[in-house]
Design a protein around this motif. Structure first.
Motif, PDB file in Angstrom:
ATOM      1  N   VAL A 169      42.782  32.370  58.313  1.00 11.50           N
ATOM      2  CA  VAL A 169      41.502  32.498  57.587  1.00 11.50           C
ATOM      3  C   VAL A 169      41.751  32.553  56.078  1.00 11.50           C
ATOM      4  CG1 VAL A 169      40.227  33.577  59.473  1.00 11.50           C
ATOM      5  CG2 VAL A 169      41.566  35.022  57.945  1.00 11.50           C
ATOM      6  N   GLU A 170      42.681  31.743  55.599  1.00  9.31           N
ATOM      7  CA  GLU A 170      43.030  31.774  54.173  1.00  9.31           C
ATOM      8  C   GLU A 170      41.841  31.476  53.268  1.00  9.31           C
ATOM      9  OE1 GLU A 170      44.608  30.161  56.650  1.00  9.31           O
ATOM     10  OE2 GLU A 170      46.640  29.558  56.054  1.00  9.31           O
ATOM     11  N   SER A 171      41.046  30.472  53.648  1.00 16.46           N
ATOM     12  CA  SER A 171      39.908  30.081  52.791  1.00 16.46           C
ATOM     13  C   SER A 171      38.922  31.228  52.633  1.00 16.46           C
ATOM     14  CB  SER A 171      39.193  28.858  53.368  1.00 16.46           C
ATOM     15  OG  SER A 171      40.054  27.749  53.377  1.00 16.46           O
ATOM     16  N   ALA A 172      38.633  31.923  53.725  1.00  7.80           N
ATOM     17  CA  ALA A 172      37.704  33.058  53.657  1.00  7.80           C
ATOM     18  C   ALA A 172      38.284  34.176  52.805  1.00  7.80           C
ATOM     19  CB  ALA A 172      37.395  33.579  55.057  1.00  7.80           C
ATOM     20  N   MET A 173      39.590  34.422  52.914  1.00 10.46           N
ATOM     21  CA  MET A 173      40.207  35.498  52.135  1.00 10.46           C
ATOM     22  C   MET A 173      40.209  35.161  50.646  1.00 10.46           C
ATOM     23  SD  MET A 173      41.347  38.522  52.382  1.00 10.46           S
ATOM     24  CE  MET A 173      41.740  38.753  54.115  1.00 10.46           C
ATOM     25  N   ILE A 174      40.504  33.905  50.295  1.00 10.20           N
ATOM     26  CA  ILE A 174      40.449  33.494  48.890  1.00 10.20           C
ATOM     27  C   ILE A 174      39.030  33.684  48.359  1.00 10.20           C
ATOM     28  CG2 ILE A 174      40.610  31.516  47.333  1.00 10.20           C
ATOM     29  CD1 ILE A 174      42.862  30.444  49.193  1.00 10.20           C
ATOM     30  N   TRP A 175      38.062  33.261  49.158  1.00 11.79           N
ATOM     31  CA  TRP A 175      36.651  33.386  48.765  1.00 11.79           C
ATOM     32  C   TRP A 175      36.279  34.836  48.522  1.00 11.79           C
ATOM     33  CZ3 TRP A 175      32.481  35.779  51.274  1.00 11.79           C
ATOM     34  CH2 TRP A 175      31.209  35.452  50.813  1.00 11.79           C
ATOM     35  N   VAL A 176      36.637  35.716  49.461  1.00 12.53           N
ATOM     36  CA  VAL A 176      36.202  37.104  49.349  1.00 12.53           C
ATOM     37  C   VAL A 176      36.970  37.835  48.238  1.00 12.53           C
ATOM     38  CG1 VAL A 176      37.729  38.382  50.965  1.00 12.53           C
ATOM     39  CG2 VAL A 176      35.323  38.984  50.783  1.00 12.53           C
ATOM     40  N   MET A 177      38.232  37.477  48.002  1.00 19.50           N
ATOM     41  CA  MET A 177      38.971  38.106  46.901  1.00 19.50           C
ATOM     42  C   MET A 177      38.351  37.735  45.552  1.00 19.50           C
ATOM     43  SD  MET A 177      43.034  38.367  47.909  1.00 19.50           S
ATOM     44  CE  MET A 177      43.351  36.642  48.192  1.00 19.50           C
ATOM     45  N   ASN A 178      37.924  36.483  45.422  1.00 23.31           N
ATOM     46  CA  ASN A 178      37.235  36.080  44.190  1.00 23.31           C
ATOM     47  C   ASN A 178      35.907  36.820  44.040  1.00 23.31           C
ATOM     48  OD1 ASN A 178      39.189  34.289  43.277  1.00 23.31           O
ATOM     49  ND2 ASN A 178      38.346  32.565  44.431  1.00 23.31           N
ATOM     50  N   LYS A 179      35.203  36.981  45.158  1.00 28.20           N
ATOM     51  CA  LYS A 179      33.929  37.706  45.119  1.00 28.20           C
ATOM     52  C   LYS A 179      34.132  39.164  44.708  1.00 28.20           C
ATOM     53  CE  LYS A 179      30.726  34.754  46.461  1.00 28.20           C
ATOM     54  NZ  LYS A 179      29.570  34.426  45.559  1.00 28.20           N
ATOM     55  N   LEU A 180      35.136  39.817  45.293  1.00 30.78           N
ATOM     56  CA  LEU A 180      35.408  41.225  44.972  1.00 30.78           C
ATOM     57  C   LEU A 180      35.762  41.385  43.499  1.00 30.78           C
ATOM     58  CD1 LEU A 180      37.456  42.314  48.119  1.00 30.78           C
ATOM     59  CD2 LEU A 180      35.191  43.125  47.477  1.00 30.78           C
ATOM     60  N   LYS A 181      36.535  40.450  42.988  1.00 35.76           N
ATOM     61  CA  LYS A 181      36.895  40.495  41.563  1.00 35.76           C
ATOM     62  C   LYS A 181      35.645  40.397  40.690  1.00 35.76           C
ATOM     63  CE  LYS A 181      38.087  36.861  39.335  1.00 35.76           C
ATOM     64  NZ  LYS A 181      38.676  35.637  38.753  1.00 35.76           N
ATOM     65  N   THR A 182      34.751  39.472  41.038  1.00 34.54           N
ATOM     66  CA  THR A 182      33.531  39.287  40.249  1.00 34.54           C
ATOM     67  C   THR A 182      32.619  40.510  40.345  1.00 34.54           C
ATOM     68  OG1 THR A 182      33.665  36.926  40.725  1.00 34.54           O
ATOM     69  CG2 THR A 182      31.595  37.731  39.826  1.00 34.54           C
TER      70      THR A 182
ATOM     71  N   SER B 244      33.465  43.621  40.958  1.00 33.40           N
ATOM     72  CA  SER B 244      34.032  44.775  40.241  1.00 33.40           C
ATOM     73  C   SER B 244      33.808  44.664  38.748  1.00 33.40           C
ATOM     74  CB  SER B 244      35.524  44.922  40.551  1.00 33.40           C
ATOM     75  OG  SER B 244      36.264  43.873  39.980  1.00 33.40           O
ATOM     76  N   THR B 245      33.814  43.438  38.218  1.00 32.96           N
ATOM     77  CA  THR B 245      33.590  43.273  36.773  1.00 32.96           C
ATOM     78  C   THR B 245      32.118  43.418  36.404  1.00 32.96           C
ATOM     79  OG1 THR B 245      33.417  40.863  36.991  1.00 32.96           O
ATOM     80  CG2 THR B 245      35.590  41.760  36.518  1.00 32.96           C
ATOM     81  N   ASN B 246      31.227  43.338  37.402  1.00 29.57           N
ATOM     82  CA  ASN B 246      29.790  43.450  37.128  1.00 29.57           C
ATOM     83  C   ASN B 246      29.200  44.804  37.521  1.00 29.57           C
ATOM     84  OD1 ASN B 246      28.429  40.755  36.152  1.00 29.57           O
ATOM     85  ND2 ASN B 246      30.029  40.150  37.592  1.00 29.57           N
ATOM     86  N   ILE B 247      30.043  45.729  37.978  1.00 24.94           N
ATOM     87  CA  ILE B 247      29.551  47.078  38.273  1.00 24.94           C
ATOM     88  C   ILE B 247      29.316  47.798  36.946  1.00 24.94           C
ATOM     89  CG2 ILE B 247      30.135  49.329  39.265  1.00 24.94           C
ATOM     90  CD1 ILE B 247      29.587  47.361  41.430  1.00 24.94           C
ATOM     91  N   PRO B 248      28.108  48.287  36.680  1.00 22.95           N
ATOM     92  CA  PRO B 248      27.858  48.990  35.414  1.00 22.95           C
ATOM     93  C   PRO B 248      28.748  50.217  35.261  1.00 22.95           C
ATOM     94  CG  PRO B 248      25.797  48.527  36.574  1.00 22.95           C
ATOM     95  CD  PRO B 248      26.905  48.213  37.525  1.00 22.95           C
ATOM     96  N   LYS B 249      29.056  50.563  34.024  1.00 19.27           N
ATOM     97  CA  LYS B 249      29.971  51.693  33.761  1.00 19.27           C
ATOM     98  C   LYS B 249      29.409  53.010  34.277  1.00 19.27           C
ATOM     99  CE  LYS B 249      28.426  52.528  28.963  1.00 19.27           C
ATOM    100  NZ  LYS B 249      27.336  51.543  28.954  1.00 19.27           N
ATOM    101  N   GLU B 250      28.089  53.095  34.460  1.00 16.27           N
ATOM    102  CA  GLU B 250      27.494  54.328  34.991  1.00 16.27           C
ATOM    103  C   GLU B 250      27.787  54.514  36.479  1.00 16.27           C
ATOM    104  OE1 GLU B 250      24.683  52.750  31.752  1.00 16.27           O
ATOM    105  OE2 GLU B 250      25.875  51.939  33.398  1.00 16.27           O
TER     106      GLU B 250
END
Length: 791
Positions: free
Chosen positions: A152-165, A167-173
Motif C-alpha cells: 500500500v505504498e501509494s496510500a502511505m505516500i498520500w497520507v504522509m503528505n496529508k499529515l504533513k500539510t 500539521s502545518t495548518n493547525i493554528p498555534k492555539e
C-alpha cells in the motif's frame, strides 16, 4: 434547507436519545442502589491474586527498575518486560482491551481468543527482534517499510503528505502534535477494523486494495477530530464564526452535500478556506465509498455524533440548572456513535451484537477520559459530569456523583454486558486501576487523596479497597498507553528538531552568504575583471547553499571542528557547485534561461564568459582547499585528492547526462547518472569534513551509502518538481526535461512509480544512518527536507 430533511435528522437524533435515556435510567437505578460496590468487591478479591504480591527485596529492585525504564523510554520498557517474563501478559491484556473497546468483540469467544493470541505472538516477535538496522516504526521510513510489506505504498505516500500539510495548518492555539497523534490513531483504528473484517482468507491483491482504501478512509474520518471537534472546542474562532462553521457541518450531514463556504470575515478566512476544501474532499471520498446498505448508518451515526457534541459544547458552566439527563445522555451518544461510525466507514455488514457492545461500552471511555482531564476542563470552563459536580455538588444534592456512575458502568459492563466473563473482568479492572495509578502519579499524593475523598465520600469502605489496589497492584499497564506517549514524544521531538534545524540552516546560510563574494584585485583598478563580476553574479543568486550547510553541520556539530578553520572548505564547495550550474545551463547543455530566480549567466554576459567563469570557480575551489592550514598537511592533501576525483566524476556524470538526451535510459543507468550528477556532491559535502576529522573507514563508508541514496532521492524529487512544481517557487522554468527530451525518473516510472522509488531511496538512506556512531539528526532532517520540499 429542506424542512423535511431537518425533521428527519431531528427524528433520528430523538430516537438515539431515547435509547440513550433508557441506558442512563438503568445506570441511574444501579447508582442509587449502590450495587456496584459489593459486586466489584467480589470481583476484586479474585483479581487481586494476579496483581498483588508479597515481594522480596530483589524483586522490589526489579520493579523499581521497570518503573524507571517506562519513564526512560519505550524500547527500554519493552525489553524489561521481555526479560522479566511479563511481555506476554502485557500484550495479551492490551490487545484484548483493544478488541473490546475498538472492535466490540466478546473476549469469551474462541475465535476472538485465537485471533488475539495470533496478534500477540506476531507483535511480540516484532518488538523483541533486533532492530538495529531497521527504522523506528513510527518514523516516515518505518511507516513506508510497513506499507511496502502490505503493498500500500501509494496510500502511505498520500497520507504522509496529508499529515504533513495538516500539521502545518493547525493554528498555534491548538496542539498540532496531539492533532497528528489523534489522526494517526484513527487511521490505525480504521485499518485494524478493516483487517479484522476481511480476515486472512483473501488474496494479497484484494487485501492490499482494501487496506489502501482503509488508510484513506481513516484519514478522511480522522480529519473531523482536529478540524471539527478540536477547532470548535478551541478559541480560534469567534462565537459568530463557530455558529457559521457549525451550520456548514450540520447542513452537510443533513443534505449529504457540502455547501459553499460563503462570506467569511476576519483573520481565520484563509484557515477556513483550507479546512473547508480539505473536509469537502474527505467527505466526498467517504460518501463515494459507501454502499446503499451502509450509507444510511454512516449518515445517521455521523449526525448523532456531531449533534451530541454540539449539545455538550454549548453548555455553560455558570448554568446551575442542568439535569442529570442533560449531562449524561449526550456523552452516551457521542461516545458510542464515534466508534459505530467506523464500521459504516469501512462498509462492514451490520452486526447487532457488536453494535450493542459498542453502544454500552462507549460511556466507560468517556467517563475515564473526563476524569483524567477534569482539572484542565475546569480551567477551560468546559462542562463535563466531573467539572459540573465539582462546581455544584454542595448546592445540588440531586446530582449524580460521576465517579459513582463510572464504577456503576464498570460493574454493568462486566456483569450485564459481558455476562461476568472472567477475562473481561480481568482486563477491565486492569484498565481501571492503571488509569487511577497514572492519575495519582500526575496529580501527586495530596491532590489525589483530596479528589478520592470527594468522589468516594458516599462509600469510604469501597474507597479503601480501591486505594489498596492503586498502591500495591502490579502488571496493570497497557501497550496503547505506552504507544500513545511514545508517538507524542516522537512528534514533539521531531517538531523541536525541525525548528532547531530550520533556525540553524538559516543562520548557517546567512553566515555562508557573507564569505562567498570574491574580492577584486585592488592593485589593478583600471582593468575590468568580468570573470569576477560574473562569478559574483552567480554566487549572489538565491542559492540554497545545501552543500556547504551540510559540511558546516557535519564538521562543527558532529566532529567539533573549529568554524573558522573550515571556512575555506565551505567556499570551495559552493564555488564548485556554482561552477557546475553555470556549465549545466549553457546552450550546449541544458540551455536554461532562469537559475536561482535570475537570468542565467550566459544570457547576462555571453557563452564564453560563462565557460571561463565556470573554469575560474573550479580552480578557486581547489585553491580554497589548499588554504586549510589548521589541519595536518597530509590530511589536506588527501582531501584535495578526494575532491579532485569527485570533480572528475561529476564531469563524467554531466557527460552521461548530455549523451543521454533523446535516449531511453534504463532505471539502472538513471540511478548511476543521478549519483554522478547529484549524489557525489552530497557525498563530498559529508566525507570532506570526515576526512579532516580523520574518521574511520566504516564511518566514511556509511556516509557514502547515505549520500548515494540521498542524491538519487533528491534527483527524483527534482524530476517530480519539474513536472508538478511552481516555477515561482523553483526559481527556474518547469517542464525543461520534456522539452529537452530527457529521460527522467518520471518519464521512466511515471509520477506514482517515481514517488515510490524516491521513498525507497529515502528508507535506504535512513538505514545507512543507523550504522553511524554519531548523532545524525540533522542528516535525517536534511533528507526529510529534500523529499518534502516545494522547490
Amino acid at each position: 434547507m429542506n424542512e423535511e430533511l431537518i425533521n428527519s435528522a431531528n427524528s433520528i437524533y430523538r430516537q438515539a436519545e431515547k435509547k440513550a435515556a433508557q441506558y442512563f435510567k438503568s445506570l441511574h437505578e444501579q447508582v442509587m442502589k449502590k450495587t456496584y460496590a459489593p459486586l466489584l468487591t467480589k470481583d476484586i478479591k479474585s483479581w487481586k491474586h494476579n496483581h498483588i504480591h508479597h515481594h522480596s527485596f530483589l524483586s522490589y529492585l526489579s520493579r523499581r527498575k521497570g518503573k524507571s525504564n517506562i519513564q526512560e523510554g519505550y524500547h527500554n520498557y519493552i525489553q524489561w518486560l521481555y526479560y522479566t517474563g511479563k511481555l506476554d501478559s502485557y500484550l495479551d491484556r492490551s490487545i484484548s482491551y483493544i478488541f473490546m473497546r475498538d472492535l466490540g468483540r466478546d473476549l469469551n469467544s474462541t475465535d476472538t481468543q485465537t485471533r488475539i493470541r495470533s496478534i500477540v505472538d506476531s507483535l511480540k516477535d516484532y518488538l523483541i527482534k533486533d532492530k538495529s538496522d531497521k527504522p523506528e516504526l513510527f518514523s516516515m521510513a518505518g511507516l513506508y517499510r510497513f506499507a511496502q510489506k502490505e503493498g500500500v505504498e501509494s496510500a502511505m505516500i498520500w497520507v504522509m503528505n496529508k499529515l504533513k500539510t495538516v500539521s502545518t495548518n493547525i493554528p498555534k492555539e491548538m496542539d498540532a502534535d496531539q492533532a497528528q497523534r489523534k489522526l494517526i490513531k484513527i487511521i490505525a483504528g480504521v485499518v485494524m477494523q478493516e483487517t479484522e473484517e476481511m480476515g486472512d482468507k483473501i488474496s494479497p491483491d484484494e487485501r492490499a486494495s482494501r487496506l489502501d482504501k482503509a488508510i484513506r478512509l481513516g484519514y478522511c474520518y480522522g480529519l473531523t477530530y482536529p478540524f471539527i471537534d478540536d477547532l470548535l472546542d478551541s478559541n480560534v474562532l469567534s462565537t459568530k464564526e463557530k455558529k457559521q462553521y457549525s451550520d456548514l457541518i450540520r447542513t452537510t450531514l443533513i443534505t449529504g452535500s457540502v455547501p459553499e463556504m460563503g462570506e467569511w470575515h476576519g483573520k481565520t478566512k484563509e484557515l477556513i478556506r483550507y479546512i473547508h476544501s480539505e473536509l469537502r474532499d474527505a467527505f466526498e471520498y467517504l460518501k463515494a465509498h459507501q454502499q446503499p446498505e451502509t450509507s444510511k448508518n454512516f449518515f445517521e451515526h455521523a449526525y448523532v455524533f456531531f449533534n451530541s457534541q454540539e449539545v455538550d459544547r454549548l453548555k455553560d458552566l455558570s448554568n446551575a440548572g442542568y439535569t442529570n439527563e442533560e449531562l449524561y445522555i449526550p456523552i452516551i451518544l457521542k461516545s458510542a456513535s464515534s466508534r459505530l461510525i467506523v464500521r459504516s466507514v469501512i462498509r462492514a455488514p451490520e452486526d447487532e451484537e457488536i453494535d450493542s457492545r459498542t453502544f454500552y461500552y462507549g460511556i466507560y471511555n468517556q467517563l475515564a477520559d473526563d476524569f483524567t482531564d477534569m482539572f484542565e476542563d475546569m480551567k477551560d470552563g468546559a462542562v463535563t459530569p466531573y467539572t459540573y459536580y465539582l462546581e455544584y455538588h454542595d448546592i445540588r444534592p440531586d446530582l449524580i456523583n460521576p465517579f459513582e456512575l463510572y464504577w456503576t458502568v464498570i460493574s454493568n459492563l462486566i456483569h450485564n454486558v459481558y455476562n461476568s466473563d472472567p477475562k473481561t473482568c480481568e482486563v477491565i479492572l486492569d484498565r481501571v486501576i492503571n488509569g487511577l495509578k497514572r492519575f495519582k502519579e500526575r496529580m501527586g499524593n495530596e491532590k489525589y487523596k483530596e479528589v478520592m475523598e470527594l468522589f468516594f465520600s458516599g462509600n469510604p469502605k469501597f474507597n479503601k479497597v480501591i486505594q489498596q489496589l492503586v498502591r500495591k497492584a502490579d502488571d496493570v499497564d497497557f501497550f496503547d498507553k505506552l504507544l500513545r506517549d511514545h508517538i507524542l514524544t516522537i512528534l514533539k521531538n521531531e517538531r523541536k528538531e525541525r525548528e532547531y534545524f530550520s533556525e540553524t540552516i538559516e543562520a548557517v546560510r546567512n553566515e555562508i552568504n557573507t564569505i562567498l563574494i570574491i574580492p577584486k584585485d585592488q592593485k589593478k583598478p583600471l582593468i575590468k575583471e568580468p570573470i569576477i563580476d560574473a562569478a559574483n553574479y552567480s554566487l549572489e543568486g538565491d542559492g540554497k547553499r545545501l552543500r556547504p550547510i551540510m559540511t558546516w553541520l557535519m564538521a562543527v556539530n558532529e566532529y567539533g571542528l573549529d568554524k573558522s578553520a573550515i571556512t575555506p572548505l565551505l567556499r570551495s564547495l559552493e564555488y564548485m557547485h556554482t561552477a557546475s550550474l553555470i556549465f549545466d545551463d549553457l546552450p550546449s547543455q541544458d540551455n536554461a534561461s532562469i537559475r536561482r530566480g535570475h537570468p542565467t549567466l550566459h544570457q547576462v554576459y555571453n557563452t564564453a564568459i560563462a565557460e571561463l567563469t565556470g573554469l575560474f570557480l573550479t580552480q578557486k575551489a581547489t585553491n580554497e582547499q589548499a588554504l586549510l592550514d589548521k589541519f595536518d598537511s597530509k590530511t589536506v592533501l588527501n582531501l584535495i585528492q578526494y575532491s579532485s576525483q569527485m570533480t572528475a566524476d561529476m564531469c563524467k556524470g554531466q557527460a552521461m547526462d548530455l549523451d543521454s538526451k533523446g535516449k531511453q535510459l534504463t532505471l539502472e543507468q538513471l540511478n548511476m547518472m543521478s549519483f554522478y550528477k547529484t549524489g557525489i556532491a552530497f557525498e563530498a559535502s559529508l566525507v570532506m569534513p570526515a576526512i579532516l576529522a580523520e574518521a574511520n573507514k566504516s564511518e566514511i563508508a556509511a556516509l557514502k551509502n547515505y549520500a548515494y541514496h540521498t542524491g538519487i532521492a533528491f534527483q527524483i524529487k527534482d524530476d517530480l518538481l519539474d513536472v508538478e512544481g511552481d516555477w515561482n517557487l523553483l526559481g527556474k522554468s518547469t517542464n525543461k526535461d520534456a522539452e529537452n527530451n530527457n529521460s527522467t525518473f518520471v518519464s521512466i516510472l511515471g509520477p506514482g512509480g517515481a514517488r515510490k522509488a524516491m521513498w525507497e531511496h529515502y528508507c535506504l538512506a535512513i538505514e545507512a544512518l543507523q550504522k553511524m556512531p554519531h548523532n545524525t539528526t540533522f542528516l535525517k532532517h536534511i533528507l526529510n527536507y529534500f523529499v518534502n520540499r516545494d522547490y
